[in-house]
Design a protein around this motif. Structure first.
Motif, PDB file in Angstrom:
ATOM      1  N   LEU A 282      51.731  -6.582  26.119  1.00  0.00           N
ATOM      2  CA  LEU A 282      50.333  -6.705  25.729  1.00  0.00           C
ATOM      3  C   LEU A 282      49.872  -8.134  26.004  1.00  0.00           C
ATOM      4  CD1 LEU A 282      48.687  -5.295  22.531  1.00  0.00           C
ATOM      5  CD2 LEU A 282      48.409  -7.720  23.064  1.00  0.00           C
ATOM      6  N   LEU A 283      48.747  -8.263  26.700  1.00  0.00           N
ATOM      7  CA  LEU A 283      48.169  -9.578  26.983  1.00  0.00           C
ATOM      8  C   LEU A 283      46.832  -9.726  26.273  1.00  0.00           C
ATOM      9  CD1 LEU A 283      48.674 -10.275  30.805  1.00  0.00           C
ATOM     10  CD2 LEU A 283      49.853 -11.354  28.892  1.00  0.00           C
ATOM     11  N   ILE A 284      46.604 -10.916  25.735  1.00  0.00           N
ATOM     12  CA  ILE A 284      45.323 -11.207  25.107  1.00  0.00           C
ATOM     13  C   ILE A 284      44.776 -12.503  25.698  1.00  0.00           C
ATOM     14  CG2 ILE A 284      44.066 -11.621  22.958  1.00  0.00           C
ATOM     15  CD1 ILE A 284      46.280 -10.256  21.453  1.00  0.00           C
ATOM     16  N   LYS A 285      43.594 -12.400  26.264  1.00  0.00           N
ATOM     17  CA  LYS A 285      42.912 -13.580  26.763  1.00  0.00           C
ATOM     18  C   LYS A 285      41.645 -13.768  25.930  1.00  0.00           C
ATOM     19  CE  LYS A 285      41.424 -15.727  31.099  1.00  0.00           C
ATOM     20  NZ  LYS A 285      41.287 -15.533  32.571  1.00  0.00           N
ATOM     21  N   THR A 286      41.356 -14.996  25.561  1.00  0.00           N
ATOM     22  CA  THR A 286      40.228 -15.240  24.657  1.00  0.00           C
ATOM     23  C   THR A 286      39.211 -16.201  25.271  1.00  0.00           C
ATOM     24  OG1 THR A 286      41.352 -17.093  23.588  1.00  0.00           O
ATOM     25  CG2 THR A 286      41.689 -14.892  22.624  1.00  0.00           C
ATOM     26  N   ARG A 287      38.008 -16.130  24.724  1.00  0.00           N
ATOM     27  CA  ARG A 287      36.957 -17.077  25.061  1.00  0.00           C
ATOM     28  C   ARG A 287      35.979 -17.114  23.884  1.00  0.00           C
ATOM     29  NH1 ARG A 287      33.403 -13.644  29.520  1.00  0.00           N
ATOM     30  NH2 ARG A 287      32.512 -12.143  27.994  1.00  0.00           N
ATOM     31  N   ILE A 288      35.205 -18.197  23.812  1.00  0.00           N
ATOM     32  CA  ILE A 288      34.198 -18.305  22.754  1.00  0.00           C
ATOM     33  C   ILE A 288      33.047 -17.352  23.064  1.00  0.00           C
ATOM     34  CG2 ILE A 288      32.610 -19.856  21.545  1.00  0.00           C
ATOM     35  CD1 ILE A 288      35.517 -20.500  21.039  1.00  0.00           C
ATOM     36  N   LYS A 289      32.610 -16.629  22.048  1.00  0.00           N
ATOM     37  CA  LYS A 289      31.467 -15.739  22.241  1.00  0.00           C
ATOM     38  C   LYS A 289      30.241 -16.551  22.641  1.00  0.00           C
ATOM     39  CE  LYS A 289      32.918 -12.110  18.998  1.00  0.00           C
ATOM     40  NZ  LYS A 289      32.623 -11.442  17.702  1.00  0.00           N
ATOM     41  N   LYS A 290      29.428 -15.958  23.493  1.00  0.00           N
ATOM     42  CA  LYS A 290      28.258 -16.665  24.013  1.00  0.00           C
ATOM     43  C   LYS A 290      27.323 -17.128  22.908  1.00  0.00           C
ATOM     44  CE  LYS A 290      28.222 -14.414  28.529  1.00  0.00           C
ATOM     45  NZ  LYS A 290      27.464 -13.566  29.475  1.00  0.00           N
ATOM     46  N   LYS A 291      27.196 -16.353  21.856  1.00  0.00           N
ATOM     47  CA  LYS A 291      26.254 -16.720  20.794  1.00  0.00           C
ATOM     48  C   LYS A 291      26.729 -17.921  19.995  1.00  0.00           C
ATOM     49  CE  LYS A 291      27.935 -13.497  17.236  1.00  0.00           C
ATOM     50  NZ  LYS A 291      27.525 -12.397  16.335  1.00  0.00           N
ATOM     51  N   PHE A 292      28.013 -18.286  20.141  1.00  0.00           N
ATOM     52  CA  PHE A 292      28.533 -19.467  19.443  1.00  0.00           C
ATOM     53  C   PHE A 292      28.694 -20.659  20.375  1.00  0.00           C
ATOM     54  CE2 PHE A 292      30.209 -15.953  16.822  1.00  0.00           C
ATOM     55  CZ  PHE A 292      29.763 -16.343  15.577  1.00  0.00           C
ATOM     56  N   SER A 293      28.573 -20.460  21.659  1.00  0.00           N
ATOM     57  CA  SER A 293      28.912 -21.528  22.602  1.00  0.00           C
ATOM     58  C   SER A 293      27.874 -22.640  22.642  1.00  0.00           C
ATOM     59  CB  SER A 293      29.075 -20.935  24.013  1.00  0.00           C
ATOM     60  OG  SER A 293      27.862 -20.315  24.404  1.00  0.00           O
ATOM     61  N   HIS A 294      26.644 -22.415  22.153  1.00  0.00           N
ATOM     62  CA  HIS A 294      25.608 -23.428  22.226  1.00  0.00           C
ATOM     63  C   HIS A 294      25.209 -23.965  20.846  1.00  0.00           C
ATOM     64  CE1 HIS A 294      25.202 -22.580  26.436  1.00  0.00           C
ATOM     65  NE2 HIS A 294      24.966 -21.304  26.180  1.00  0.00           N
ATOM     66  N   GLN A 295      26.002 -23.647  19.852  1.00  0.00           N
ATOM     67  CA  GLN A 295      25.686 -24.151  18.521  1.00  0.00           C
ATOM     68  C   GLN A 295      26.019 -25.645  18.416  1.00  0.00           C
ATOM     69  OE1 GLN A 295      27.530 -21.832  15.481  1.00  0.00           O
ATOM     70  NE2 GLN A 295      26.202 -20.066  15.779  1.00  0.00           N
ATOM     71  N   GLU A 296      25.308 -26.285  17.508  1.00  0.00           N
ATOM     72  CA  GLU A 296      25.524 -27.732  17.324  1.00  0.00           C
ATOM     73  C   GLU A 296      26.941 -28.007  16.847  1.00  0.00           C
ATOM     74  OE1 GLU A 296      22.611 -29.259  14.729  1.00  0.00           O
ATOM     75  OE2 GLU A 296      20.917 -28.875  16.066  1.00  0.00           O
ATOM     76  N   ILE A 297      27.436 -27.105  15.980  1.00  0.00           N
ATOM     77  CA  ILE A 297      28.819 -27.270  15.512  1.00  0.00           C
ATOM     78  C   ILE A 297      29.717 -26.558  16.509  1.00  0.00           C
ATOM     79  CG2 ILE A 297      30.458 -26.804  13.654  1.00  0.00           C
ATOM     80  CD1 ILE A 297      28.089 -26.769  11.737  1.00  0.00           C
ATOM     81  N   SER A 298      30.495 -27.272  17.259  1.00  0.00           N
ATOM     82  CA  SER A 298      31.320 -26.690  18.305  1.00  0.00           C
ATOM     83  C   SER A 298      32.490 -25.902  17.702  1.00  0.00           C
ATOM     84  CB  SER A 298      31.864 -27.775  19.237  1.00  0.00           C
ATOM     85  OG  SER A 298      32.672 -28.681  18.515  1.00  0.00           O
ATOM     86  N   ILE A 299      32.879 -24.870  18.408  1.00  0.00           N
ATOM     87  CA  ILE A 299      34.017 -24.053  17.976  1.00  0.00           C
ATOM     88  C   ILE A 299      35.238 -24.513  18.762  1.00  0.00           C
ATOM     89  CG2 ILE A 299      34.929 -21.708  17.800  1.00  0.00           C
ATOM     90  CD1 ILE A 299      32.492 -22.173  16.057  1.00  0.00           C
ATOM     91  N   ASN A 300      36.308 -24.801  18.045  1.00  0.00           N
ATOM     92  CA  ASN A 300      37.548 -25.228  18.683  1.00  0.00           C
ATOM     93  C   ASN A 300      38.349 -23.992  19.099  1.00  0.00           C
ATOM     94  OD1 ASN A 300      40.367 -26.069  19.032  1.00  0.00           O
ATOM     95  ND2 ASN A 300      39.636 -28.062  18.314  1.00  0.00           N
ATOM     96  N   LEU A 301      38.488 -23.781  20.408  1.00  0.00           N
ATOM     97  CA  LEU A 301      39.165 -22.579  20.911  1.00  0.00           C
ATOM     98  C   LEU A 301      40.628 -22.554  20.511  1.00  0.00           C
ATOM     99  CD1 LEU A 301      39.050 -20.012  22.604  1.00  0.00           C
ATOM    100  CD2 LEU A 301      39.487 -21.405  24.643  1.00  0.00           C
ATOM    101  N   ASP A 302      41.286 -23.708  20.542  1.00  0.00           N
ATOM    102  CA  ASP A 302      42.709 -23.751  20.197  1.00  0.00           C
ATOM    103  C   ASP A 302      42.927 -23.351  18.740  1.00  0.00           C
ATOM    104  OD1 ASP A 302      43.417 -24.527  22.731  1.00  0.00           O
ATOM    105  OD2 ASP A 302      43.314 -26.673  22.280  1.00  0.00           O
TER     106      ASP A 302
END
Length: 283
Positions: free
Chosen positions: A142-162
């Motif tokens: 099983l493989l899982i690849k992730t990315r930040i959802k588009k609705k969170f990618s432009h918020q002032e508070i950045s989301i740490n992917l790690d």
């Protein structure tokens, strides 16, 4: 052997049909022979069949030998008896030909039934053999690849992917006791109980339906075809649990199904076409 038997049937029917034609011919010749004798004529060309007609008339005379004179001509009923014999013979041949056809149809029907039964048994055995081979496939990746959802990618508070990935891997480890391996920029998990893959799918769909700020592209491959697993991952079907056709085919042999499979589409990967399916909850 079948062609030989059919050949025998055809030969017998052709022979019977030929003798029916001979009977009709003999009837015509007998009528002409009768006319010749009534008129006291001599037709040399009828001589080739005269011995047979004389023999037939001799046998018919034993059945009915009445005769009478009419205007100087002798009418002998042995000719009529001979005609009846030939007509009856023609109909008997026709009846025999019909019965041969019935026997042939019975033979063909029986053979077809036997072939269908044999084919059914063969297909059943083939299905059992395929099932046994498929059930031997218990390991899957099983493989899982992730990315930040588009609705969170432009918020002032950045989301740490790690950080989000760590939360995800900790959640999966808590549920499965499995730690991930790195594979092509994604997280890979390996399991050895495909029969109970629904338990793992439950966890994957919890991730997909969570409020986490991550999008997940999840791919599953039965067996050890990691190359195909990597091709599936390259398609990046986020928000889905995808697999190739062989994994979907193996899933149908599981005893319990809490999920159904549906085709996503056909995708060109290099020189090969990859048929992609996805898991969906059964509503």
């Amino acid at each position: 052997m079948h062609e030989f038997i059919i050949g025998i049937f055809n030969f017998v029917k052709s022979t019977l049909y030929f003798f029916r034609i001979v009977c009709v011919f003999c009837i015509l010749m007998l009528l002409l022979y009768w006319i010749q004798n009534l008129t006291h004529a001599t037709w040399a060309w009828i001589g080739f069949i005269k011995p047979f007609l004389d023999w037939l008339l001799e046998e018919a005379n034993k059945i009915y030998s009445v005769s009478f004179d009419l205007w100087g001509a002798v009418f002998e009923f042995k000719y009529l008896s001979a005609l009846i014999i030939l007509v009856i013979s023609s109909y008997v041949l026709k009846l025999v030909e019909f019965l041969v056809g019935v026997v042939e149809n019975i033979y063909r029907g029986t053979r077809m039934l036997c072939k269908k039964t044999e084919q059914t048994l063969m297909n059943k055995q083939l299905h059992e053999d395929v099932k046994k081979e498929e059930l031997k496939l218990t390991n899957y990746s099983l493989l899982i690849k992730t990315r930040i959802k588009k609705k969170f990618s432009h918020q002032e508070i950045s989301i740490n992917l790690d950080e989000q990935n760590k939360i995800m891997t900790d959640f999966i480890k808590e549920k499965t006791s499995k730690a991930p391996m790195s594979f092509g920029g994604a997280y890979m998990y390996q399991f050895n109980d495909f029969e109970h893959i629904d338990t793992v799918l439950d966890i994957m769909f919890k991730l997909l339906n969570s409020s986490a700020p991550l999008d997940y592209a999840i791919t599953i491959q039965v067996g050890d075809n990691l190359n195909q697993l990597g091709k599936l991952l390259e398609l990046e079907h986020y928000g889905q649990v995808t697999m190739a056709a062989d994994t979907a085919y193996r899933y149908k042999y599981n005893t319990i199904h809490r999920y159904q499979t549906a085709q996503v589409g056909l995708f060109q990967t290099g020189e090969k076409t990859l048929e992609v399916h996805e898991f969906k909850p059964i509503l």
